[in-house]
Scaffold this active site. Structure first.
Site, PDB file in Angstrom:
ATOM      1  N   GLN A 291       0.821  -1.205   0.000  1.00  0.00           N
ATOM      2  CA  GLN A 291       0.000   0.000   0.000  1.00  0.00           C
ATOM      3  C   GLN A 291       0.861   1.264   0.000  1.00  0.00           C
ATOM      4  O   GLN A 291       0.322   2.362  -0.148  1.00  0.00           O
ATOM      5  CB  GLN A 291      -0.894   0.012   1.241  1.00  0.00           C
ATOM      6  CG  GLN A 291      -1.895  -1.130   1.289  1.00  0.00           C
ATOM      7  CD  GLN A 291      -2.654  -1.187   2.598  1.00  0.00           C
ATOM      8  OE1 GLN A 291      -2.692  -2.218   3.247  1.00  0.00           O
ATOM      9  NE2 GLN A 291      -3.283  -0.090   2.999  1.00  0.00           N
TER      10      GLN A 291
ATOM     11  N   ARG B  67      -8.671  -1.562   8.436  1.00  0.00           N
ATOM     12  CA  ARG B  67      -9.519  -0.574   7.785  1.00  0.00           C
ATOM     13  C   ARG B  67      -9.934   0.523   8.769  1.00  0.00           C
ATOM     14  O   ARG B  67     -11.114   0.840   8.918  1.00  0.00           O
ATOM     15  CB  ARG B  67     -10.739  -1.244   7.162  1.00  0.00           C
ATOM     16  CG  ARG B  67     -11.435  -0.360   6.132  1.00  0.00           C
ATOM     17  CD  ARG B  67     -12.466  -1.121   5.329  1.00  0.00           C
ATOM     18  NE  ARG B  67     -13.112  -0.254   4.352  1.00  0.00           N
ATOM     19  CZ  ARG B  67     -13.854  -0.687   3.345  1.00  0.00           C
ATOM     20  NH1 ARG B  67     -14.020  -1.979   3.156  1.00  0.00           N
ATOM     21  NH2 ARG B  67     -14.420   0.159   2.503  1.00  0.00           N
ATOM     22  N   CYS B  68      -8.941   1.076   9.464  1.00  0.00           N
ATOM     23  CA  CYS B  68      -9.219   2.231  10.323  1.00  0.00           C
ATOM     24  C   CYS B  68      -7.958   3.069  10.415  1.00  0.00           C
ATOM     25  O   CYS B  68      -6.887   2.647   9.993  1.00  0.00           O
ATOM     26  CB  CYS B  68      -9.704   1.808  11.705  1.00  0.00           C
ATOM     27  SG  CYS B  68      -8.404   1.461  12.895  1.00  0.00           S
TER      28      CYS B  68
ATOM     29  N   GLU C 271     -12.948   4.260   5.726  1.00  0.00           N
ATOM     30  CA  GLU C 271     -12.894   3.417   6.919  1.00  0.00           C
ATOM     31  C   GLU C 271     -13.983   3.715   7.934  1.00  0.00           C
ATOM     32  O   GLU C 271     -14.106   3.007   8.942  1.00  0.00           O
ATOM     33  CB  GLU C 271     -11.509   3.579   7.565  1.00  0.00           C
ATOM     34  CG  GLU C 271     -10.410   3.089   6.653  1.00  0.00           C
ATOM     35  CD  GLU C 271      -9.031   3.627   7.002  1.00  0.00           C
ATOM     36  OE1 GLU C 271      -8.045   3.002   6.602  1.00  0.00           O
ATOM     37  OE2 GLU C 271      -8.955   4.663   7.666  1.00  0.00           O
TER      38      GLU C 271
END
Length: 789
Positions: free
Chosen positions: A223, A373-374, A743
């Site tokens: 990423q 996902r935060c 998110e």
């Protein structure tokens, strides 16, 4: 050889069996790195430890090296010759690439086999004989801090305990005083278990070292391509791999969610193998390796206390947390924030006193602490404040919606300085909750609940009114390994008026190609279809910190807008030259400059672009391009209110989410369809840890949840039909008022579902249930309370 407590086949180390005979564990289709084929490419597989903590007495590779096609077996001793057996983590800790003395968790990399074929490599893994001498195992972080606990990181000189860090925020003295003066104090212990992102594609790479040019090209699932390039240069610069000779290409990625930010040992080993052998080396982990050895999320043990007056006015919040990081702090947090952005834990409420502290601890588990996902531990913070808020409502016998409305930060108080130091940019929390209540029919739901409860049926309604903190971040506070967390965009407008925009981020399915093109199109008036978006190649893209923590639109998107505005300023001067007027006499409207008062006199951006290469003013540089490195002045604070409605089966304890209403506010929206897709996916990933996902360990460090046989994911059968809506509160400091949304749903959904389950059982005295709220947990509660059928 020492006899393992659990056989390698049982604990998931039997590679040949699972790859050749069990299709569930084949890496399979959809892995873009796995589709890469280069001439002469070799394959790598990894020997992994069946033990959670053991000395390595010996590694015997003789049988493996006799297998036709097995070319090499790499051990920690091999890498130690080049000082490559350890590497830095993103949190400035250290992590083994391959061990030389002992293993620290089950499934840790022990050795690597290089072969001409992936199945030959797997056979070679089975043939490597490793003799272990088991050591005491510590998997409980509370026990890890006991003075009698064995010191796990003996590699660290003078290390006398298993504490990694102590972090705190807020005014302890003022908070303690507020608690002492409060009418009501509630407290709750809660545990957010270890989970894994379980992307559709596992991690992998193809390392290709060109001996002629001395250049390394790595195709990999990352990423953050530029950050990885820098880490590789830091790890291997002493052996000649300097940064200008390293190229990272991140192709299409099948999901990331934070799990593809770190640098894993497999990447480093593959690079070392390619450099030594001189051929491309491919490594792609299987699903069990991915779940058992890659960076995890959560594993937070939280004690929360909330003080209030009798009428429900919140006065103070106090939190003490123990964070289990495994054997290394391999989180992906900004350097100055070892506990991430957990200090957003005051949430959406006007709390004037708060104190929070977190202790990080080493244990014999896989290293990590990454986001799921935060944005850097925000999910843990939101779960904490939203659960303790409901505990207070239950104590006061007050409707949880009413309690929230009473304590929300008023819209007129923004920008708002929180008790833990954040400056919230904008918000209208009452409007979001009121909209969610109207869509759900909140009053009617409460009436239905009362009627069902009278009939012995179990129905619950849960609310989560969360504030997120994203867009990392301002360089005065935010860096990773010293790299400031700006992001970047380079735009080139070609003579024909078409454009190329390159960004320092990397999409994993968020739709950057669409969103970024629309941002550039809006700023320059070029059709979005004529804007080519590129990212993920460090040889062509400007340096950026990558995509995670909902930072793409708030940072790179902003960089795109600022670069486009630089181009527009130059285009204005060229237009003035073409129209023979002063730049001050020109007015911009989408796609063209027009002379004030003379609308027939204008030049389109396409005409200006051609002139930039053919008829630009003398003394001006030719071309129409710009670069922006955007350093945000503040973070952005998206928010939302969610309402979950659940039914509980008294016979099985099964929880069914019957309805779920999600109202989100992410500021100005660029593409509504992409936002809806992000929210729908995020809601599914929020339901997952609330009801299903968990990785746990027994006292010997053996993993439960290390395969899809027992690590459960939601399907269409478990997910409801999501009911979504929006409010729009633009960020005042962002170039186009956006806040980020990728998110939010994963952050807000778990406490809404947990609150709904507790609400369904609150009339019999249930005050808390840790997630995942499994049928077994609920059924045991039902049996204890005499409600089980």
């Amino acid at each position: 050889m020492s006899t393992p407590r659990t056989s390698p086949e049982v604990c998931g180390m039997g590679h040949s069996m699972k790859r050749k005979e069990d299709p569930r564990f084949i890496r399979g289709k959809g892995n873009y790195v796995d589709d890469i084929q280069l001439p002469g490419m070799l394959h790598m597989d990894i020997v992994r430890s069946p033990y959670a903590h053991a000395k390595i007495k010996s590694i015997n590779a003789e049988r493996a090296l006799k297998i036709p096609g097995v070319l090499a077996v790499i051990t920690g001793e091999t890498l130690a010759k080049y000082n490559l057996h350890w590497m830095p983590t993103l949190m400035s800790d250290t992590q083994m690439v391959l061990p030389t003395e002992k293993v620290m968790y089950q499934a840790q990399e022990v050795a690597a086999v290089i072969a001409t074929d992936r199945y030959v490599a797997a056979d070679g893994v089975e043939a490597v004989e490793v003799e272990y001498d088991p050591l005491p195992v510590v998997v409980d972080p509370f026990k890890a801090l006991d003075p009698s606990a064995p010191i796990l990181r003996t590699d660290k000189k003078d290390k006398k305990d298993n504490r990694i860090f102590h972090w705190q925020a807020g005014d302890r003295e003022a908070t303690d005083k507020a608690f002492a003066e409060a009418d009501v104090v509630v407290a709750q212990d809660m545990y957010l278990p270890r989970i894994h992102v379980a992307s559709i594609e596992t991690c992998g790479c193809v390392a290709d070292f060109d001996r002629v040019n001395g250049k390394l090209t790595v195709y990999m699932t990352t990423q953050a391509p530029h950050a990885v390039r820098t880490v590789f240069a830091l790890v291997a610069g002493h052996v000649g791999l300097s940064e200008e000779k390293i190229r990272i290409i991140s192709p299409d990625i099948g999901g990331g969610f934070g799990g593809k930010v770190p640098v894993y040992p497999g990447y480093v080993i593959a690079v070392a193998a390619s450099v030594v052998i001189g051929k491309p080396v491919k490594w792609v982990e299987d699903r069990m390796e991915n779940l058992q050895a890659d960076s995890f999320a959560r594993d937070y043990h939280i004690h929360a206390e909330l003080a209030a007056t009798k009428d429900g006015t919140m006065k103070a919040l106090r939190i003490k947390t123990l964070a289990d990081h495994g054997y290394a702090d391999a989180a992906a947090n900004p350097s100055k924030f070892p506990a991430g952005l957990f200090s957003i834990c005051t949430g959406s409420y006007d709390l004037r006193n708060a104190f929070a502290e977190v202790d990080g601890v080493y244990t014999n588990k896989a290293p990590g602490g990454i986001a799921y996902r935060c944005s850097f531990r925000v999910t843990e913070a939101v779960h904490c404040i939203e659960r303790i808020t409901d505990v207070l409502a239950q104590q006061l016998k007050m409707d949880p919606a009413e309690l929230r409305m009473k304590n929300f930060i008023p819209p007129e108080k923004f920008p708002y300085k929180s008790a833990l130091g954040w400056e919230y940019d904008s918000g209208n929390y009452p409007a979001a909750l009121r909209k969610a209540m109207d869509i759900a029919g909140y009053e009617a739901l409460r009436k239905e609940q009362a009627e069902k409860r009278a009939r012995g049926e179990l129905m619950g309604i849960g609310i989560s009114s969360f504030t997120e903190i994203v867009g990392a971040g301002p360089s005065k506070q935010f860096d990773i390994l010293g790299l400031k967390m700006f992001d970047s965009c380079e735009i080139r407008v070609h003579p024909t008026g078409k454009a190329m925009a390159r960004f320092g981020t990397k999409s994993q399915g968020q739709g950057h190609e669409t969103t970024y093109a629309q941002i550039v199109a809006e700023e320059l008036g070029i059709p979005a279809a004529h804007v080519q978006v590129e990212e993920g190649d460090t040889d062509t893209a400007p340096y950026g910190l990558g995509t995670y923590a909902s930072r793409s639109t708030p940072t790179a998107g902003a960089a795109g807008a600022m670069a486009a505005r630089k181009i527009r300023e130059k285009a204005k001067k060229i237009a003035a030259h073409l129209l023979e007027c002063s730049p001050d006499d020109l007015v911009w409207e989408p796609g063209k400059f027009t002379v004030k008062g003379a609308p027939s006199r204008s030049k389109t951006i396409q005409e200006i672009a051609l002139a930039a290469y053919t008829n630009h003013p003398q003394g001006m540089e030719a071309g129409l391009e710009a670069v922006s490195y955007y350093d945000p002045p503040n973070l952005t604070f998206p928010f939302g209110s969610y309402i979950a409605v659940v039914d509980i089966d008294r016979g099985t304890g099964a929880v069914k989410v019957r309805r779920f209403v999600a109202v989100d506010d992410c500021g100005n929206i660029i593409n509504p369809m992409i936002v809806d897709g992000q929210i729908h996916g995020g809601l599914a990933m929020g339901l997952a840890p609330a009801l299903l996902e968990e990785i746990s360990y027994d006292e010997n460090g053996n993993i439960t949840g290390g395969s899809f046989m027992d690590y459960l994911l939601p399907t269409a059968m478990e997910t409801p039909s999501w009911e979504t809506a929006k409010t729009v509160t633009p960020s005042p400091h962002h170039p186009f008022g956006a806040k980020g949304v990728g998110e939010s749903a994963t952050v807000g959904a778990p406490p809404a579902i947990a609150n709904a389950v507790v609400d369904a059982l609150s009339h019999v005295g249930v005050r808390h249930v840790d997630i995942p709220v499994t049928p077994e947990k609920v059924w045991r509660l039902l049996k204890e309370k005499g409600l089980a059928e």
